[in-house]
Scaffold this motif. Structure first.
Motif, PDB file in Angstrom:
ATOM      1  N   ASP A   1      26.933  -1.084  27.819  1.00 11.50           N
ATOM      2  CA  ASP A   1      26.038  -2.219  28.025  1.00 11.50           C
ATOM      3  C   ASP A   1      26.358  -3.365  27.080  1.00 11.50           C
ATOM      4  O   ASP A   1      26.373  -4.531  27.480  1.00 11.50           O
ATOM      5  CB  ASP A   1      24.580  -1.776  27.839  1.00 11.50           C
ATOM      6  CG  ASP A   1      24.057  -1.056  29.074  1.00 11.50           C
ATOM      7  OD1 ASP A   1      24.824  -0.971  30.058  1.00 11.50           O
ATOM      8  OD2 ASP A   1      22.900  -0.588  29.051  1.00 11.50           O
TER       9      ASP A   1
ATOM     10  N   TYR B   1      27.391  -7.029  28.069  1.00  7.28           N
ATOM     11  CA  TYR B   1      26.629  -8.182  27.566  1.00  7.28           C
ATOM     12  C   TYR B   1      27.563  -9.196  26.920  1.00  7.28           C
ATOM     13  O   TYR B   1      27.479 -10.398  27.206  1.00  7.28           O
ATOM     14  CB  TYR B   1      25.596  -7.696  26.546  1.00  7.28           C
ATOM     15  CG  TYR B   1      24.656  -8.782  26.060  1.00  7.28           C
ATOM     16  CD1 TYR B   1      23.612  -9.231  26.869  1.00  7.28           C
ATOM     17  CD2 TYR B   1      24.798  -9.340  24.795  1.00  7.28           C
ATOM     18  CE1 TYR B   1      22.742 -10.208  26.420  1.00  7.28           C
ATOM     19  CE2 TYR B   1      23.940 -10.326  24.334  1.00  7.28           C
ATOM     20  CZ  TYR B   1      22.909 -10.756  25.146  1.00  7.28           C
ATOM     21  OH  TYR B   1      22.051 -11.724  24.722  1.00  7.28           O
ATOM     22  N   SER B   2      28.508  -8.715  26.100  1.00  3.70           N
ATOM     23  CA  SER B   2      29.432  -9.642  25.436  1.00  3.70           C
ATOM     24  C   SER B   2      30.381 -10.256  26.467  1.00  3.70           C
ATOM     25  O   SER B   2      30.777 -11.399  26.366  1.00  3.70           O
ATOM     26  CB  SER B   2      30.200  -8.934  24.324  1.00  3.70           C
ATOM     27  OG  SER B   2      31.288  -8.224  24.870  1.00  3.70           O
TER      28      SER B   2
ATOM     29  N   LEU C   1      29.581 -11.075  29.433  1.00  3.22           N
ATOM     30  CA  LEU C   1      28.825 -12.146  30.088  1.00  3.22           C
ATOM     31  C   LEU C   1      29.038 -13.476  29.377  1.00  3.22           C
ATOM     32  O   LEU C   1      29.066 -14.535  29.975  1.00  3.22           O
ATOM     33  CB  LEU C   1      27.335 -11.832  30.062  1.00  3.22           C
ATOM     34  CG  LEU C   1      26.767 -11.046  31.224  1.00  3.22           C
ATOM     35  CD1 LEU C   1      25.284 -10.804  30.983  1.00  3.22           C
ATOM     36  CD2 LEU C   1      26.961 -11.781  32.532  1.00  3.22           C
ATOM     37  N   GLU C   2      29.146 -13.391  28.070  1.00  5.33           N
ATOM     38  CA  GLU C   2      29.304 -14.591  27.257  1.00  5.33           C
ATOM     39  C   GLU C   2      30.681 -15.203  27.477  1.00  5.33           C
ATOM     40  O   GLU C   2      30.834 -16.405  27.577  1.00  5.33           O
ATOM     41  CB  GLU C   2      29.120 -14.190  25.778  1.00  5.33           C
ATOM     42  CG  GLU C   2      28.776 -15.335  24.860  1.00  5.33           C
ATOM     43  CD  GLU C   2      27.430 -15.950  25.191  1.00  5.33           C
ATOM     44  OE1 GLU C   2      27.445 -17.068  25.734  1.00  5.33           O
ATOM     45  OE2 GLU C   2      26.372 -15.327  24.932  1.00  5.33           O
TER      46      GLU C   2
ATOM     47  N   ASN D   1      20.746  -4.561  37.966  1.00  5.28           N
ATOM     48  CA  ASN D   1      19.842  -4.226  36.877  1.00  5.28           C
ATOM     49  C   ASN D   1      18.385  -4.214  37.319  1.00  5.28           C
ATOM     50  O   ASN D   1      17.605  -3.353  36.919  1.00  5.28           O
ATOM     51  CB  ASN D   1      20.024  -5.199  35.724  1.00  5.28           C
ATOM     52  CG  ASN D   1      21.122  -4.733  34.782  1.00  5.28           C
ATOM     53  OD1 ASN D   1      20.930  -3.798  34.014  1.00  5.28           O
ATOM     54  ND2 ASN D   1      22.290  -5.341  34.889  1.00  5.28           N
TER      55      ASN D   1
ATOM     56  N   ILE E   1      17.101  -8.747  23.757  1.00  8.14           N
ATOM     57  CA  ILE E   1      17.995  -7.595  23.637  1.00  8.14           C
ATOM     58  C   ILE E   1      17.398  -6.521  22.713  1.00  8.14           C
ATOM     59  O   ILE E   1      16.772  -6.847  21.697  1.00  8.14           O
ATOM     60  CB  ILE E   1      19.402  -8.053  23.183  1.00  8.14           C
ATOM     61  CG1 ILE E   1      20.416  -6.905  23.369  1.00  8.14           C
ATOM     62  CG2 ILE E   1      19.417  -8.534  21.731  1.00  8.14           C
ATOM     63  CD1 ILE E   1      21.855  -7.367  23.345  1.00  8.14           C
TER      64      ILE E   1
ATOM     65  N   ILE F   1      19.087  -3.321  26.883  1.00  4.06           N
ATOM     66  CA  ILE F   1      20.036  -4.432  27.051  1.00  4.06           C
ATOM     67  C   ILE F   1      19.976  -5.000  28.475  1.00  4.06           C
ATOM     68  O   ILE F   1      20.244  -6.168  28.708  1.00  4.06           O
ATOM     69  CB  ILE F   1      21.470  -3.959  26.720  1.00  4.06           C
ATOM     70  CG1 ILE F   1      21.509  -3.560  25.246  1.00  4.06           C
ATOM     71  CG2 ILE F   1      22.504  -5.056  26.979  1.00  4.06           C
ATOM     72  CD1 ILE F   1      22.802  -2.917  24.825  1.00  4.06           C
TER      73      ILE F   1
ATOM     74  N   ALA G   1      18.051  -8.202  29.114  1.00  6.83           N
ATOM     75  CA  ALA G   1      18.651  -9.268  28.307  1.00  6.83           C
ATOM     76  C   ALA G   1      19.914  -9.772  28.990  1.00  6.83           C
ATOM     77  O   ALA G   1      20.195 -10.968  29.036  1.00  6.83           O
ATOM     78  CB  ALA G   1      18.976  -8.742  26.920  1.00  6.83           C
ATOM     79  N   MET G   2      20.642  -8.808  29.562  1.00 11.16           N
ATOM     80  CA  MET G   2      21.853  -9.180  30.316  1.00 11.16           C
ATOM     81  C   MET G   2      21.507 -10.028  31.535  1.00 11.16           C
ATOM     82  O   MET G   2      22.142 -11.027  31.828  1.00 11.16           O
ATOM     83  CB  MET G   2      22.564  -7.903  30.777  1.00 11.16           C
ATOM     84  CG  MET G   2      23.717  -7.525  29.889  1.00 11.16           C
ATOM     85  SD  MET G   2      24.850  -6.428  30.704  1.00 11.16           S
ATOM     86  CE  MET G   2      23.839  -5.026  31.048  1.00 11.16           C
TER      87      MET G   2
ATOM     88  N   LYS H   1      20.629 -13.461  30.484  1.00 12.27           N
ATOM     89  CA  LYS H   1      21.824 -14.220  30.106  1.00 12.27           C
ATOM     90  C   LYS H   1      22.628 -14.643  31.341  1.00 12.27           C
ATOM     91  O   LYS H   1      23.077 -15.785  31.462  1.00 12.27           O
ATOM     92  CB  LYS H   1      22.696 -13.390  29.156  1.00 12.27           C
ATOM     93  CG  LYS H   1      23.838 -14.186  28.570  1.00 12.27           C
ATOM     94  CD  LYS H   1      24.611 -13.422  27.533  1.00 12.27           C
ATOM     95  CE  LYS H   1      24.024 -13.504  26.144  1.00 12.27           C
ATOM     96  NZ  LYS H   1      24.122 -14.790  25.476  1.00 12.27           N
TER      97      LYS H   1
END
Lengths: 821, 142
Positions: A658, A662-663, A665-666, A722, A772, A787, A790-791, A794
């Motif tokens: 996860d 998440y990273s 996504l950035e 999700n 998160i 997470i 939060a994902m 984002k």
């Protein structure tokens, strides 16, 4: 009556004979026409001239008559004046004579007076006695009332009236002459002599004057006749010349006409031996002295018209209807060769017609009642195909035979139209009723509505029966310029100036107003003239127009404001540009820094994904091997520990996965494009089908099949995955778990929601759930890393969208995601 | 069914001893009879080319990790797939990385399959049996 009709027929047939193309008849006709019309013109002119002349002579004579009478009157007045003067002098001579003697003397003198033709003097008294009558002094006075006058006027009264006038007066009457008892027209002048009470009169007869006038009249008439004779004398040679010229002109016409008739009469082949058209006509035209060039040109033109005419022209004999000739158009159409055609009769190509019928048809031609007959039939070609035709038949001469000339026209198209007109009556009704425009049919006299279509009823909210017989005022706003008056003007205008199209403020039955575009046409329906008014609902367009107008106004205002602001801000802008340059440099530096951070991040992620997971795999792998290979050596508690190790390891693995996602996504590039929702959801449902089945979750989808939106495919998939995971997780433990996925859109946004009937949450934690590692439940209740949402948040942020939730504890949660259009 | 290639080895390129051990165990678990040869870094893996030239038996499949000491797994893949003879040997990338960039790069260089190593050993056992089934039984090689 019957006789008159026969004679009219005779005259008609005479004229028909005259019109018939025979030798010299055109010449005769032309000559008669020219000569008779010229003579008629001359006759009319002369008559009018003479009439005018006579009128002016008559006027002159009347004038003379008046003058003569005036003169006569003057003469008579002079005589009477003389008598008065005489009496005035005589009256004073009373020394020698008594009044009676003086009167006697005067009467004797008056008796002797004669003048003019038969003029004499008469004297009567104021009290009605005649003293000197008919030129003779009466021994005994005579009562005037005893005198009979042929003209029936009262002599005494007339004379008394005139005598009383100062200076006297004249009058006309009829009276006998001294030596004749017959009455003659006479004029007398009367004056009164008050001293003696006498009426003095002098009269003369007018018959002499009339004689003079008759002489004068005759003289004038003689003069007129003389001048007329002279006129005719000059005119006759002119007429002669004219006749000569007419004769010449008529002959010219005859020649030209003969040429034309020859061309018609002599077709391009004789004795079955075909000769080229051109040669025949050139020969003919040359024979009448035409220039060869001109002749060729004429023939070409003529040949084009007749022979190359697409209309079919056939010539066949009158006695047995056998063909003798046909033009190119005819030959091409019938499919026969010339020789084949010449073995056929006219009725072979018109099989619907028998001899008897043909004779009946052609009877008016044969009887010379008409020059041309026209009828419709079916044409039969050599190849057995048929089609409807219109036939025009005339009689003519060809090689000294009487022949029919038939012009045949294809009327297939016309017939089709006629047929379809009949068949389409219902069709037209269907169109009328299914039109998306409201249609009114108005009476042209009263303007009342005779019929409307179904759409009109829908548009205006009425039943058809409520509308019939009404006028437009029930359906109009009735405020100028949308009242009955203007409506009638438009109706009438459509009659004189053609179709009228205009915008109209219409009124619905419930009273609300709307805009329509109306077209009015003046048309014939079933042989009656009607006004047809078609109304289109343009309310939306009209409103949009108004809106646009307002908006444009607003925009213009804004532009003005902005222009002004821009002018003011020009100086400021220069400063800004400097600032901007500086900032750009700063931004460049920041970008470079960011790029290096990104690169670092990537290395980090890579290491995490690889290196961090490797030991986990070892821990889980060996735990599993222990459990499998040494099961018998391990007691239950040890086995339980190993299982817990494995659970923890896998959870750790989840967390790493996860975090990596998440990273990612950035760093990941988002590609916004058109995505169909349905297949995406279907994929996800297949992916999650195991769990859905396991927990017996009922899935409901309530979005349209063709719902499309702009988003990143992977981003949207991650979000929905999700949300569905969450929904499954939090509803799986309840009764009758249910998940609904739906969508909607408006002009600015697309909206998708995922709704469950699970545990829900207290709305005071709303913002916390998207942060998160934030969790609302214990791990043993609902597993998770904290997470997921939060994902989702984002990802939505990266796609310029937003997410929110509505929830109630133990009732369920609904997540909404929204994308900008 | 008797596979004629069953004596040919499987070449496992893997630096992590735990992974080497677990992989060998996983294949044993799925009744794989082929011997498993191990190269512990990229250089060692490429040395095999010389060995094959000298007559060593060519493997049925190469299982290749990406993160390797000395020479990177992608470079090993690149060299192998460019070799005129040995490019026909099937190579399966078996790695922890699920990064898109890695997957794309591997396929670009001609990898025959890309498998993410599962942490869960149960799943790893399944993967091993599937590799065995596919590359050693179903797939026919030249």
């Amino acid at each position: 009556m019957k006789k008159a009709k026969t004679s009219t027929n005779n005259l008609l047939s005479y004229f028909l004979k005259l019109f018939k193309i025979k030798d010299l008849s055109v010449y005769q006709f032309s000559l008669i026409l020219i000569v008779s019309s010229s003579l008629l013109a001359i006759l009319i002119t002369t008559t009018v001239q003479v009439k005018l002349e006579i009128n002016s002579v008559q006027k002159e004579i009347n004038l003379l008559k008046e003058k003569a009478l005036e003169y006569q009157k003057g003469e008579l007045k002079e005589v009477v004046s003389h008598l008065i003067t005489y009496l005035k002098f005589t009256q004073q001579d009373t020394i020698e004579n008594s009044q009676e003697q003086l009167k006697d003397k005067a009467l004797r003198y008056f008796e002797s007076i004669r003048f003019g033709n038969d003029g004499y003097v008469f004297v009567n008294t104021y009290n009605g006695n005649a003293l000197l009558f008919n030129g003779k002094k009466l021994e005994e006075p005579k009562r005037m009332s005893d005198i009979n006058l042929p003209s029936g006027i009262n002599l005494y009264e007339t004379e008394m009236n005139l005598a009383k006038l100062p200076g006297g007066g004249s009058f006309q009457y009829k009276f006998m002459k001294i030596d004749d008892t017959k009455p003659y027209p006479k004029m007398s002048y009367i004056m009164g002599f008050d001293q003696w009470g006498w009426i003095l009169g002098a009269g003369d007869y007018l018959d002499n004057l009339d004689n003079d006038i008759v002489i004068m009249e005759n003289e004038l008439k003689n003069n007129l006749s003389k001048s007329l004779l002279i006129g005719i004398g000059i005119f006759i040679p002119i007429v002669m010349l004219f006749l000569f010229l007419s004769n010449y002109a008529a002959k010219l016409i005859q020649i030209q006409f003969d040429k034309f008739v020859n061309i018609i009469k002599n077709p391009p082949f004789k004795n079955n031996k075909q000769q080229p058209f051109d040669q025949i006509y050139i020969r003919e035209l040359k024979s009448i002295g035409m220039d060869i060039m001109q002749a060729e040109e004429l023939v070409q033109q003529f040949g084009n018209i007749i022979d190359q005419s697409t209309n079919e022209i056939y010539i066949f004999l009158k006695n047995n209807l056998q063909f003798v000739h046909a033009n190119t158009g005819a030959m091409q159409n019938c499919g026969y060769s010339i020789s084949e055609l010449q073995n056929k009769t006219f009725l072979d190509i018109l099989p619907n017609l028998n001899d008897e019928q043909f004779l009946t048809l052609a009877a008016p031609l044969i009887d010379e009642q008409t020059k041309k007959i026209q009828f419709e039939s079916i044409y039969h070609r050599k190849n057995n195909t048929t089609y409807p035709v219109d036939i025009q038949l005339t009689l003519s001469n060809f090689n000294e035979n009487e022949v029919y000339v038939a012009f045949i026209y294809d009327i297939t198209a016309r017939k089709k139209i006629e047929e379809s007109l009949v068949n389409n009556k219902n069709y037209v009704q269907t169109i009328f009723d299914s039109s998306t425009d409201g249609i009114f049919i108005h009476d042209t006299e009263t303007g009342k509505i005779l019929d409307v279509n179904e759409q009109m009823c829908t548009m205006f909210g009425y039943e058809k029966s409520e509308v019939i017989g009404k006028t437009t005022q029930h359906f109009s706003a009735n405020t100028a310029p949308y009242t009955e008056k203007e409506a009638i003007q438009y109706l009438l205008k459509s009659k004189t100036e053609g179709k009228q199209t205009f915008e109209w403020h219409c009124k619905h039955k419930d009273g609300h107003l709307f805009w329509g575009e109306v077209s009015i046409a003046y048309i014939k329906i079933d042989d009656e003239y009607r006004f047809l008014a078609t109304t289109r609902d343009i309310d939306d367009r009209k409103k949009a127009d108004l809106e646009l107008k307002n908006y444009r106004f607003h925009l213009e205002f804004l532009v003005k404001e902005r222009t002004k602001a821009l002018e003011d801000g020009e100086g400021a802008l220069l400063n800004l540009v400097d600032d901007l340059n500086m900032q750009t440099t700063a931004l460049d530096n920041a970008n470079k820094k960011l790029a290096s951070i990104n690169a670092e991040m990537e290395t980090f992620t890579y290491s995490v994904s690889h290196d961090l997971k490797a030991p986990l795999r070892g821990i889980d792998g060996y735990s599993k091997l222990l459990l499998d290979l040494y099961k018998n050596e391990l007691n239950e508690e040890a086995q339980e520990f190993l299982k817990n190790i494995r659970t923890g390891t896998l959870q750790m693995n989840h967390l790493i996965e996860d975090l990596l996602a998440y990273s990612r996504l950035e760093r990941q590039e988002f590609e916004i494009r058109n995505i169909a929702l349905q297949p995406l959801i279907n994929d996800l449902l297949v992916l999650l089908s195991g769990e859905i089945k396991e927990f017996n979750i009922q899935i409901k989808t309530s979005f349209s099949e063709d719902f499309m939106l702009l988003a990143d495919n992977n981003g949207l998939k991650l979000v929905l995955r999700n949300l569905l995971d969450n929904a499954i997780k939090f509803s799986s433990k309840g009764e009758n778990p249910q998940i609904e996925i739906g969508s909607s859109e408006n002009s600015t946004h697309w909206l998708i929601f995922v709704k469950d009937n699970g545990v829900g949450f207290d709305m005071k934690y709303h913002d916390r759930i998207f942060k998160i590692f934030q969790r609302l439940h214990l791990p043993e209740e609902y597993e998770g890393t904290g997470i997921g949402l939060a994902m989702v948040e984002k990802a939505m942020h990266r796609m310029n969208g937003r997410i929110w939730a509505e929830s109630e504890l133990n009732k369920g949660t609904c997540f909404y995601i929204e994308f900008k259009k | 069914m008797k596979n004629k290639l069953e004596n040919n080895p499987i070449l496992l390129v893997e630096d992590n001893p735990v992974d080497v051990d677990l992989t060998i165990r996983a294949f044993k678990n799925s009744n794989l009879v082929n011997p498993i040869e191990v190269a512990r870094d990229g250089e060692e893996a490429l040395n095999y080319i010389k060995k094959w030239d000298d007559g060593a038996t060519i493997p049925v499949v190469i299982l290749l990790d990406l993160k390797l000491p000395k020479i990177d797994g992608l470079d090993v893949l690149k060299t192998m797939k460019k070799h005129p003879i040995y490019k026909t040997i099937p190579i399966v990338v078996l790695t922890s990385s699920a990064e898109n960039s890695d997957i794309k790069a591997a396929y670009k260089l001609g990898v025959n399959s890309y498998i993410v190593k599962p942490v869960n050993f149960d799943s790893f056992l399944k993967v091993a049996s599937q590799i065995e089934l596919y590359w050693n039984v179903l797939n026919k090689l030249p």
